[in-house]
Write a protein that holds these residues in place. Structure first.
Motif, PDB file in Angstrom:
ATOM      1  N   VAL A  35      21.012  78.579 160.973  1.00 38.40           N
ATOM      2  CA  VAL A  35      21.939  79.564 161.550  1.00 38.40           C
ATOM      3  C   VAL A  35      23.331  79.315 160.974  1.00 38.40           C
ATOM      4  O   VAL A  35      23.769  78.162 160.859  1.00 38.40           O
ATOM      5  N   SER A  36      24.027  80.383 160.595  1.00 30.53           N
ATOM      6  CA  SER A  36      25.345  80.211 159.981  1.00 30.53           C
ATOM      7  C   SER A  36      26.444  80.176 161.036  1.00 30.53           C
ATOM      8  O   SER A  36      26.276  80.663 162.164  1.00 30.53           O
ATOM      9  N   GLY A  84      37.964  74.150 162.343  1.00 28.00           N
ATOM     10  CA  GLY A  84      37.130  74.651 161.250  1.00 28.00           C
ATOM     11  C   GLY A  84      37.002  76.170 161.321  1.00 28.00           C
ATOM     12  O   GLY A  84      36.767  76.739 162.392  1.00 28.00           O
ATOM     13  N   ILE A  85      37.170  76.831 160.182  1.00 28.75           N
ATOM     14  CA  ILE A  85      37.001  78.287 160.113  1.00 28.75           C
ATOM     15  C   ILE A  85      35.504  78.595 160.019  1.00 28.75           C
ATOM     16  O   ILE A  85      34.815  78.030 159.170  1.00 28.75           O
ATOM     17  N   PRO A  86      34.978  79.474 160.887  1.00 26.50           N
ATOM     18  CA  PRO A  86      33.551  79.821 160.780  1.00 26.50           C
ATOM     19  C   PRO A  86      33.279  80.581 159.481  1.00 26.50           C
ATOM     20  O   PRO A  86      33.951  81.577 159.198  1.00 26.50           O
ATOM     21  N   ASP A  87      32.310  80.098 158.711  1.00 22.73           N
ATOM     22  CA  ASP A  87      32.005  80.732 157.435  1.00 22.73           C
ATOM     23  C   ASP A  87      30.492  80.850 157.262  1.00 22.73           C
ATOM     24  O   ASP A  87      29.746  80.741 158.224  1.00 22.73           O
ATOM     25  N   ARG A  88      30.039  81.045 156.013  1.00 25.69           N
ATOM     26  CA  ARG A  88      28.618  81.295 155.781  1.00 25.69           C
ATOM     27  C   ARG A  88      27.769  80.030 155.781  1.00 25.69           C
ATOM     28  O   ARG A  88      26.560  80.104 155.575  1.00 25.69           O
ATOM     29  N   TYR A  89      28.420  78.874 155.985  1.00 19.09           N
ATOM     30  CA  TYR A  89      27.670  77.610 156.005  1.00 19.09           C
ATOM     31  C   TYR A  89      26.524  77.701 157.023  1.00 19.09           C
ATOM     32  O   TYR A  89      26.737  78.138 158.163  1.00 19.09           O
ATOM     33  N   ARG A  90      25.343  77.274 156.587  1.00 15.83           N
ATOM     34  CA  ARG A  90      24.176  77.284 157.487  1.00 15.83           C
ATOM     35  C   ARG A  90      23.893  75.877 157.982  1.00 15.83           C
ATOM     36  O   ARG A  90      23.865  74.932 157.193  1.00 15.83           O
ATOM     37  N   LEU A  91      23.701  75.767 159.277  1.00 11.13           N
ATOM     38  CA  LEU A  91      23.522  74.454 159.901  1.00 11.13           C
ATOM     39  C   LEU A  91      22.282  73.756 159.352  1.00 11.13           C
ATOM     40  O   LEU A  91      21.261  74.389 159.082  1.00 11.13           O
ATOM     41  N   ARG A  92      22.423  72.424 159.202  1.00 11.79           N
ATOM     42  CA  ARG A  92      21.343  71.588 158.697  1.00 11.79           C
ATOM     43  C   ARG A  92      20.939  70.574 159.754  1.00 11.79           C
ATOM     44  O   ARG A  92      21.734  70.237 160.648  1.00 11.79           O
ATOM     45  N   GLU A  93      19.714  70.076 159.607  1.00  5.46           N
ATOM     46  CA  GLU A  93      19.195  69.038 160.500  1.00  5.46           C
ATOM     47  C   GLU A  93      20.195  67.877 160.585  1.00  5.46           C
ATOM     48  O   GLU A  93      20.646  67.363 159.559  1.00  5.46           O
ATOM     49  N   GLY A  94      20.569  67.493 161.798  1.00  2.85           N
ATOM     50  CA  GLY A  94      21.439  66.334 161.983  1.00  2.85           C
ATOM     51  C   GLY A  94      22.926  66.626 161.918  1.00  2.85           C
ATOM     52  O   GLY A  94      23.736  65.716 162.118  1.00  2.85           O
ATOM     53  N   ASP A  95      23.314  67.881 161.658  1.00  5.83           N
ATOM     54  CA  ASP A  95      24.749  68.206 161.650  1.00  5.83           C
ATOM     55  C   ASP A  95      25.358  67.976 163.031  1.00  5.83           C
ATOM     56  O   ASP A  95      24.756  68.326 164.056  1.00  5.83           O
TER      57      ASP A  95
END
Ligand code: MG
Ligand code: MG
Length: 264
Positions: A35-36, A84-95
């Protein structure tokens, strides 16, 4: 000047705080691997829309920032402490994700933040988040009429330091009410028995920020907003807006407990 809120005004602030709580709960439920951050921002925008509330963050433009803030949430992942500015980064396991959200309703603001790990947590991250939550609870418990602002700061800082965590020095909580950021500043460290005397009708946001490195260093990312730890260590941030009342502190942004599952 510090404006004292009437009991009726504190009720109105609780209504704004409930919108904040609902958005954080909805984002927490949505957050998952893949999810981004922009999708989480959309979840919060939907909650604002349905509540008829406005964003406290969108287009906020303090003197330190080069641009108005573009999101309704701050999404601070891993070594980002806050902003942090919300952007297109997609969450990864353990973030390790910090979500900070502010809303205004009928002229009153609420501001709150949560931190959590997506998927399986590094036990060191889980412990830091738990410590941040305990520091917040201790700060809230210290916010009783007649106490000093330094009692709140000292309570937060003592728990963070006892856990061995760093505290970014220049950022902390704040008064809240008709504006998101009002006087007084609420540092995350301080001396008990010092500072402003707390009176019924004051409303403040308490927001411990901890990071796993022992130092207190941070720097501003290239976007001029995100604060990152100098040593790259992960950070946790939690926040509640509270009112000081004759009966003690009231958490304006308390999240409703999840509904009990139906009995079969
Ligand atoms: Mg906040
Ligand atoms: Mg705040």
């Amino acid at each position: 000047m510090i404006e004292l809120k009437s009991p009726g005004e504190i009720d109105a602030m609780r209504a704004a705080g409930l919108v904040v709580a609902e958005a954080l709960t909805a984002m927490r439920e949505r957050a998952a691997v893949g999810v981004s951050l922009l999708e989480l921002d959309d979840v919060a925008r939907q909650v604002l829309h349905e509540a008829g509330a406005g964003s406290s963050f969108l287009d906020y433009h303090p003197a330190f920032a080069p641009t108005p803030f573009p999101g309704v949430i701050c999404a601070s992942v891993n070594d980002v402490v806050v902003h942090g500015i919300p952007d297109r980064y997609r969450l990864r396991e353990g973030d390790l994700v910090g979500l900070d959200f502010g809303a205004h309703l009928d002229g009153w603001h609420g501001d709150s933040a949560i931190s959590f790990v997506v998927g399986r947590a590094d036990p060191r991250d889980a412990r830091m988040i738990e410590t941040a939550e305990r520091a917040l609870a201790a700060g809230i418990a210290a916010a009783v009429p007649g106490a000093r602002l330094g009692d709140v700061s000292a309570a937060v800082g003592a728990i963070a330091r006892a856990g061995g965590y760093g505290i970014p020095g220049d950022f902390g909580g704040h008064g809240i009410g008709r504006e998101m950021h009002e006087s007084p500043g609420v540092p995350n460290e301080g001396r008990a028995g010092r500072g402003l005397r707390l009176l019924p009708g004051m409303a403040i946001a308490i927001e411990p920020m901890l990071h796993r490195g022992g130092g207190d260093g941070y720097y501003e990312a290239a976007d001029g907003w995100a604060l990152r730890t100098v040593d790259g260590s992960r950070a946790a941030h939690v926040e509640h807006s509270i009112a000081i009342t004759e009966d003690g502190p009231v958490v304006l942004t308390a999240r409703r407990p999840p509904a009990a599952p139906p009995r079969s």
